[in-house]
Design a protein around this motif. Structure first.
Motif, PDB file in Angstrom:
ATOM      1  N   ALA A 129      49.303  49.056  57.064  1.00  0.00           N
ATOM      2  CA  ALA A 129      48.003  48.439  56.634  1.00  0.00           C
ATOM      3  C   ALA A 129      48.152  47.568  55.533  1.00  0.00           C
ATOM      4  CB  ALA A 129      46.916  49.622  56.832  1.00  0.00           C
ATOM      5  N   TYR A 130      48.811  47.811  54.525  1.00  0.00           N
ATOM      6  CA  TYR A 130      48.477  47.354  53.165  1.00  0.00           C
ATOM      7  C   TYR A 130      49.593  46.143  53.290  1.00  0.00           C
ATOM      8  CZ  TYR A 130      45.848  50.072  50.067  1.00  0.00           C
ATOM      9  OH  TYR A 130      44.514  50.638  49.660  1.00  0.00           O
ATOM     10  N   ASP A 131      50.403  46.130  54.427  1.00  0.00           N
ATOM     11  CA  ASP A 131      51.307  44.900  54.481  1.00  0.00           C
ATOM     12  C   ASP A 131      50.549  43.685  55.000  1.00  0.00           C
ATOM     13  OD1 ASP A 131      53.743  46.236  53.328  1.00  0.00           O
ATOM     14  OD2 ASP A 131      54.557  46.726  55.175  1.00  0.00           O
ATOM     15  N   LYS A 132      49.432  43.837  55.842  1.00  0.00           N
ATOM     16  CA  LYS A 132      48.699  43.032  56.092  1.00  0.00           C
ATOM     17  C   LYS A 132      47.972  41.902  55.385  1.00  0.00           C
ATOM     18  CE  LYS A 132      47.506  45.680  60.509  1.00  0.00           C
ATOM     19  NZ  LYS A 132      46.517  46.163  61.351  1.00  0.00           N
ATOM     20  N   PRO A 133      48.248  40.687  55.486  1.00  0.00           N
ATOM     21  CA  PRO A 133      47.462  39.884  54.267  1.00  0.00           C
ATOM     22  C   PRO A 133      45.964  40.210  54.405  1.00  0.00           C
ATOM     23  CG  PRO A 133      47.961  38.756  56.244  1.00  0.00           C
ATOM     24  CD  PRO A 133      48.531  40.002  56.627  1.00  0.00           C
ATOM     25  N   VAL A 134      45.423  40.241  53.083  1.00  0.00           N
ATOM     26  CA  VAL A 134      44.074  40.173  52.801  1.00  0.00           C
ATOM     27  C   VAL A 134      43.298  39.180  53.323  1.00  0.00           C
ATOM     28  CG1 VAL A 134      42.372  40.381  50.906  1.00  0.00           C
ATOM     29  CG2 VAL A 134      44.563  41.559  50.615  1.00  0.00           C
ATOM     30  N   PRO A 135      42.280  39.156  53.922  1.00  0.00           N
ATOM     31  CA  PRO A 135      41.772  38.098  54.293  1.00  0.00           C
ATOM     32  C   PRO A 135      41.171  36.996  53.514  1.00  0.00           C
ATOM     33  CG  PRO A 135      40.723  39.945  55.356  1.00  0.00           C
ATOM     34  CD  PRO A 135      41.650  40.363  54.549  1.00  0.00           C
ATOM     35  N   ALA A 192      48.602  41.719  33.768  1.00  0.00           N
ATOM     36  CA  ALA A 192      49.910  42.289  33.217  1.00  0.00           C
ATOM     37  C   ALA A 192      50.655  42.982  34.031  1.00  0.00           C
ATOM     38  CB  ALA A 192      49.510  42.952  31.873  1.00  0.00           C
ATOM     39  N   GLY A 193      50.179  43.109  35.298  1.00  0.00           N
ATOM     40  CA  GLY A 193      50.683  44.197  36.342  1.00  0.00           C
ATOM     41  C   GLY A 193      50.679  45.399  36.244  1.00  0.00           C
ATOM     42  N   ARG A 194      49.376  45.799  35.635  1.00  0.00           N
ATOM     43  CA  ARG A 194      49.045  47.224  35.392  1.00  0.00           C
ATOM     44  C   ARG A 194      48.038  47.572  36.295  1.00  0.00           C
ATOM     45  NH1 ARG A 194      50.910  48.714  30.281  1.00  0.00           N
ATOM     46  NH2 ARG A 194      50.688  50.584  30.979  1.00  0.00           N
ATOM     47  N   GLN A 195      47.722  49.000  36.529  1.00  0.00           N
ATOM     48  CA  GLN A 195      46.654  49.409  37.295  1.00  0.00           C
ATOM     49  C   GLN A 195      45.307  49.716  36.292  1.00  0.00           C
ATOM     50  OE1 GLN A 195      49.401  52.206  39.017  1.00  0.00           O
ATOM     51  NE2 GLN A 195      48.434  51.751  41.078  1.00  0.00           N
ATOM     52  N   VAL A 196      44.335  49.871  37.126  1.00  0.00           N
ATOM     53  CA  VAL A 196      43.167  49.990  36.358  1.00  0.00           C
ATOM     54  C   VAL A 196      42.222  51.419  36.990  1.00  0.00           C
ATOM     55  CG1 VAL A 196      40.679  49.309  35.410  1.00  0.00           C
ATOM     56  CG2 VAL A 196      42.618  47.704  35.387  1.00  0.00           C
ATOM     57  N   PHE A 217      37.287  40.696  42.102  1.00  0.00           N
ATOM     58  CA  PHE A 217      38.771  40.758  42.467  1.00  0.00           C
ATOM     59  C   PHE A 217      39.174  40.616  43.950  1.00  0.00           C
ATOM     60  CE2 PHE A 217      37.898  43.177  38.305  1.00  0.00           C
ATOM     61  CZ  PHE A 217      39.019  42.371  37.442  1.00  0.00           C
ATOM     62  N   GLY A 218      38.248  40.729  44.796  1.00  0.00           N
ATOM     63  CA  GLY A 218      38.768  40.614  46.126  1.00  0.00           C
ATOM     64  C   GLY A 218      38.986  39.266  46.612  1.00  0.00           C
ATOM     65  N   GLY A 219      38.784  38.284  46.042  1.00  0.00           N
ATOM     66  CA  GLY A 219      39.176  36.818  46.584  1.00  0.00           C
ATOM     67  C   GLY A 219      40.139  36.073  45.880  1.00  0.00           C
ATOM     68  N   GLY A 220      40.090  34.761  45.858  1.00  0.00           N
ATOM     69  CA  GLY A 220      41.022  33.760  45.078  1.00  0.00           C
ATOM     70  C   GLY A 220      42.554  33.747  45.627  1.00  0.00           C
ATOM     71  N   ASP A 221      43.340  33.487  44.838  1.00  0.00           N
ATOM     72  CA  ASP A 221      45.046  33.353  45.115  1.00  0.00           C
ATOM     73  C   ASP A 221      45.321  34.729  45.177  1.00  0.00           C
ATOM     74  OD1 ASP A 221      44.352  30.769  45.029  1.00  0.00           O
ATOM     75  OD2 ASP A 221      45.130  30.197  43.384  1.00  0.00           O
ATOM     76  N   THR A 222      45.119  35.547  44.473  1.00  0.00           N
ATOM     77  CA  THR A 222      45.605  36.857  44.253  1.00  0.00           C
ATOM     78  C   THR A 222      44.706  38.129  44.292  1.00  0.00           C
ATOM     79  OG1 THR A 222      45.614  36.922  41.688  1.00  0.00           O
ATOM     80  CG2 THR A 222      47.522  36.244  42.547  1.00  0.00           C
ATOM     81  N   PRO A 223      44.230  38.233  45.385  1.00  0.00           N
ATOM     82  CA  PRO A 223      43.065  39.488  45.632  1.00  0.00           C
ATOM     83  C   PRO A 223      43.706  40.735  45.359  1.00  0.00           C
ATOM     84  CG  PRO A 223      43.909  38.632  47.797  1.00  0.00           C
ATOM     85  CD  PRO A 223      44.619  37.602  46.855  1.00  0.00           C
ATOM     86  N   ARG A 224      42.902  41.620  44.912  1.00  0.00           N
ATOM     87  CA  ARG A 224      43.200  42.913  44.381  1.00  0.00           C
ATOM     88  C   ARG A 224      42.989  44.011  45.535  1.00  0.00           C
ATOM     89  NH1 ARG A 224      47.364  41.959  40.794  1.00  0.00           N
ATOM     90  NH2 ARG A 224      46.620  40.325  39.256  1.00  0.00           N
ATOM     91  N   ARG A 225      43.694  45.067  45.581  1.00  0.00           N
ATOM     92  CA  ARG A 225      43.345  46.347  46.177  1.00  0.00           C
ATOM     93  C   ARG A 225      42.617  47.364  45.588  1.00  0.00           C
ATOM     94  NH1 ARG A 225      45.177  45.207  51.798  1.00  0.00           N
ATOM     95  NH2 ARG A 225      46.964  44.269  51.742  1.00  0.00           N
ATOM     96  N   ILE A 226      41.168  47.753  46.086  1.00  0.00           N
ATOM     97  CA  ILE A 226      40.476  48.511  45.485  1.00  0.00           C
ATOM     98  C   ILE A 226      40.160  49.656  46.177  1.00  0.00           C
ATOM     99  CG2 ILE A 226      38.220  48.895  44.058  1.00  0.00           C
ATOM    100  CD1 ILE A 226      38.196  45.599  44.052  1.00  0.00           C
ATOM    101  N   LEU A 249      50.037  50.958  45.801  1.00  0.00           N
ATOM    102  CA  LEU A 249      49.508  49.936  46.548  1.00  0.00           C
ATOM    103  C   LEU A 249      48.317  49.367  45.996  1.00  0.00           C
ATOM    104  CD1 LEU A 249      50.787  51.657  49.958  1.00  0.00           C
ATOM    105  CD2 LEU A 249      51.724  49.766  48.584  1.00  0.00           C
ATOM    106  N   ALA A 250      47.530  50.473  45.405  1.00  0.00           N
ATOM    107  CA  ALA A 250      45.984  50.018  44.983  1.00  0.00           C
ATOM    108  C   ALA A 250      46.186  49.765  43.607  1.00  0.00           C
ATOM    109  CB  ALA A 250      45.343  51.186  45.233  1.00  0.00           C
ATOM    110  N   ASP A 251      45.377  48.626  43.040  1.00  0.00           N
ATOM    111  CA  ASP A 251      45.485  48.005  41.900  1.00  0.00           C
ATOM    112  C   ASP A 251      44.228  48.562  40.966  1.00  0.00           C
ATOM    113  OD1 ASP A 251      47.420  45.938  42.313  1.00  0.00           O
ATOM    114  OD2 ASP A 251      45.816  45.094  43.857  1.00  0.00           O
TER     115      ASP A 251
END
Length: 693
Positions: A129-135, A192-196, A217-226, A249-251
């Protein structure tokens, strides 16, 4: 299982042993191969197979052949980190609970049920599921920072160096933009590649904050998983989100107090929103403080911890005053808005007639009417649900007590029931007094149901809605009610404290607190702090739209208008209130100047509970270091009987944490020996750093 030709490896495994068994540490088992600490296993315990976490490789001895073997290694799951194990170990030691009890309690229930094959299947589906691209979604729009926000973020960047692990107290007025500081700090950590990890005090605040983070954080060029973690999720949802956090897998992880234990391999920032809130203290099992554990975890992880509040806890405020925490201040509201003007409605000026204690002050009704004329919204809160706290008979004095608790059954007019809010015992309202047969039994006092009725009668045509635990018990009810308020479909919102914090009501210009005086004279020394915080948070719901801020007001109906709490509230002066409270506590020898533990006992009779606590005190007096402690005599709790069980408590006081811990550990280990001579005791529990006494 061990194979015949292999040399077995002796492992220490944390398992949940029966309560009061005296088995507080890990148990030893044999394994056919070495396993890393943090690995999940299944092991035999008595007649059951139970889950466990490998803690260490135990030293061997001559009795190794008598040990049982590990039943199954759950190697589909990567081992939990050493830092996670350290956090669980600290929680177990400091709060005096079994290691296995804590370790198992903070893992998802579904994880504890699955075997290796079942868990492997879940993980494979999750990764797919996480391998699928984020819309695709539009890039977020970031608001312009205020000067206060920019200054706070600049100072935060100066101290938040790799491995520095600073603790930062963000003291910001309600509406000053603390959430934007959280978002920008999270943005830097993610870059910085860290999780929050973001902690909130209550479930009903999680979807709102999650929406803010998803928007950013859900849009743009680098969407994040929440993902979110709280008790409102189904077991399958909770496991899925926990696995996403543990596997990296979650940011971002947003959750309530239990989320402080979420395994995050790249943790870079911990945010504790509304850090003063008592909901961060667990009240069952291991009675831990998620806020305090967040601070400890920040040190373990080398991560920044950001504590945010308009009314910080006095403990956090004192540490900031001492320089142990960095304090950053947001002194102005976003958009230049001002805080609402606080007005006190003196109830002593009302005519002394029957029912005056539950009346609405004419000045408050007039202020509400003005809001209606202008098409603005109002919030009126009363921290008591139901219609009235008690029914009583005007002839013989009968009151609607609970037969199982030393508390009143509350009258709920909607379904004509009397309900005990402690044990749940419910009965229909009697048609006549059970003692004398008098038909004139009347409600005494006021709850949110009655307040809603009074407001509708005083302001005909007003759209009055109520939000409390009764109106929001069904799934989706809270979200629907809040949406109606935001859409302008409600003129006056009535509710308990659940509507006074965290919500961004843009149309509300008046907030009123009805009869908050009971907290002023409570036996609990923290009651004034909680009341001031609640009123300040409630005031912050008014005037959040800068265009309306200049006419926003807060009204407080009180019989004690000259009380220092209200004096500080009128000035919105938290600093002065905190200084006076800390001075009083220092003089009285109360936290944070001393350190407390509370031993509670439950028994079939009050005498049995008291005798057990007295025997426990005698046992403690024989331990090394006991002369440095002060043990108070056992006394009943505020509600002495709940569901037919009698409850007593005993306070333990020390001038330092090390003094307290030196005695608590051997004391708790020795307490099970009292069960043989105190069979009337059902259970006991120790609460370190109790919030309510």
């Amino acid at each position: 299982m061990t194979s015949p030709g292999a040399d077995p490896v002796r492992l220490a495994v944390a398992v949940e042993a029966p309560l009061h068994s005296g088995l507080h540490g890990p148990l030893d088992y044999l394994s056919e191969r070495p396993l890393s600490p943090g690995a999940l296993v299944r092991v035999p315990l008595g007649r059951r197979d139970v889950p466990g976490v490998v803690w260490t490789t135990a030293p061997g001895d001559d009795e190794g052949h008598a040990l049982k073997a590990v039943t199954e290694v759950v190697d589909a799951l990567p081992p939990l980190s050493a830092r996670w194990c350290d956090l669980v170990k600290f929680t177990s030691t400091y709060y005096q609970r079994g290691l296995g009890e804590v370790a198992m309690a903070v893992l998802p229930p579904e994880l504890r049920k699955l075997d290796n094959a079942g868990l492997a299947s879940r993980i494979a589906k999750l990764r797919k599921a996480y391998d699928k691209p984020v819309p695709a979604a539009p890039a977020p729009v970031r608001p312009e920072l205020t000067s206060d926000q920019a200054d706070a973020l600049a100072k935060l960047a100066e101290v938040n160096l790799p491995g520095a692990a600073p603790v930062v107290l963000l003291h910001g007025l309600t509406g000053s933009g603390k959430t934007e500081v959280y978002l920008r700090a999270a943005e830097a950590a993610l870059a910085a590649g860290r999780q929050v990890l973001v902690l909130v005090p209550e479930i009903n605040l999680t979807p709102q904050l999650e929406a803010r983070f998803a928007e950013r954080f859900g849009g743009g060029d680098t969407p994040r998983r929440i993902v979110s973690l709280h008790s409102g999720l189904t077991p399958a949802q909770r496991l899925k989100n926990w696995l996403a956090a543990h596997l990296g897998l979650a940011d971002l992880v947003l959750g309530t107090r239990l989320a402080v234990f979420a395994p995050l391999p790249r943790l870079g920032l911990i945010v504790v929103d509304e850090e003063h809130d008592p909901s961060f203290k667990q009240q069952e099992g291991a009675r831990y403080s998620a806020r305090d554990l967040a601070v400890y975890r920040g040190k373990l992880e080398g991560s920044c911890v950001l504590l945010g509040s308009a009314t910080p806890s006095l403990e956090s405020w004192q540490r900031a005053e001492q320089g142990r925490y960095l304090r950053l201040t947001l002194a102005n509201r976003v958009g230049g808005g001002v805080l609402p003007k606080v007005r006190l409605a003196d109830m002593n000026l009302l005519p002394k007639v029957r029912g005056a204690t539950t009346a609405l002050a004419p000045a408050l009704v007039a202020a509400l009417a003005k809001r209606l004329e202008r098409g603005e919204q109002s919030l009126v809160f009363l921290n008591r649900r139901g219609y009235a706290p008690v029914l009583h008979c005007t002839d013989c004095g009968w009151k609607s007590g609970c037969p199982h608790c030393s508390a009143w059954r509350v009258f709920h007019k909607g379904d004509r029931t009397l309900r005990c809010h402690h044990c749940g015992f419910t009965q229909p309202v009697p048609r006549a007094c059970p003692d004398c047969g008098n038909l004139d039994i009347a409600p005494l006092g006021q709850g949110t149901e009655k307040l809603e009725e009074q407001l509708a009668a005083a302001l005909p045509g007003a759209r009055v809605a109520r939000i409390d635990a009764d109106t929001t018990k069904h799934k989706g009810a809270l979200e629907a009610s809040l949406s109606a308020v935001h859409a302008g479909e409600v003129d006056i919102l009535v509710g308990t404290q659940m509507v006074t914090k965290g919500h961004d009501f843009r149309r509300i210009t008046l907030v009123a607190a009805v009869n908050p005086d009971s907290a002023l004279f409570s036996s609990d020394f923290r009651a004034p702090e909680r009341l001031f915080s609640l009123l300040m948070q409630a005031a912050g719901r008014a005037g959040r739209d800068a265009a309306q801020a200049d006419r926003s007001e807060m009204w407080v109906q009180t019989w004690h208008p000259t009380h220092p709490v209200y004096t500080a509230l009128r000035q919105h002066d938290f600093k002065a209130f905190a200084a006076s409270q800390l001075k009083e506590r220092e003089i009285a020898g109360l936290p944070p100047y001393v350190h407390l533990a509370l031993m509670r006992a439950e028994a079939r009779t009050p005498e049995a509970a008291r005798d057990f606590l007295q025997a426990a005190a005698d046992l403690a007096a024989e331990l090394p270091g006991a002369n440095e402690l002060l043990l108070y005599p056992p006394v009943p709790t505020t509600i002495a009987r709940v569901a037919g069980v009698e409850r007593m408590q005993m306070l333990v006081e020390a001038s330092s944490r090390p003094q307290l811990q030196r005695v608590l550990s051997p004391w708790m280990a020795a307490l099970p020996s009292l069960r043989a001579t105190h069979k009337g005791v059902l259970r006991w529990a120790l609460d370190v750093d109790p919030l309510a006494i």
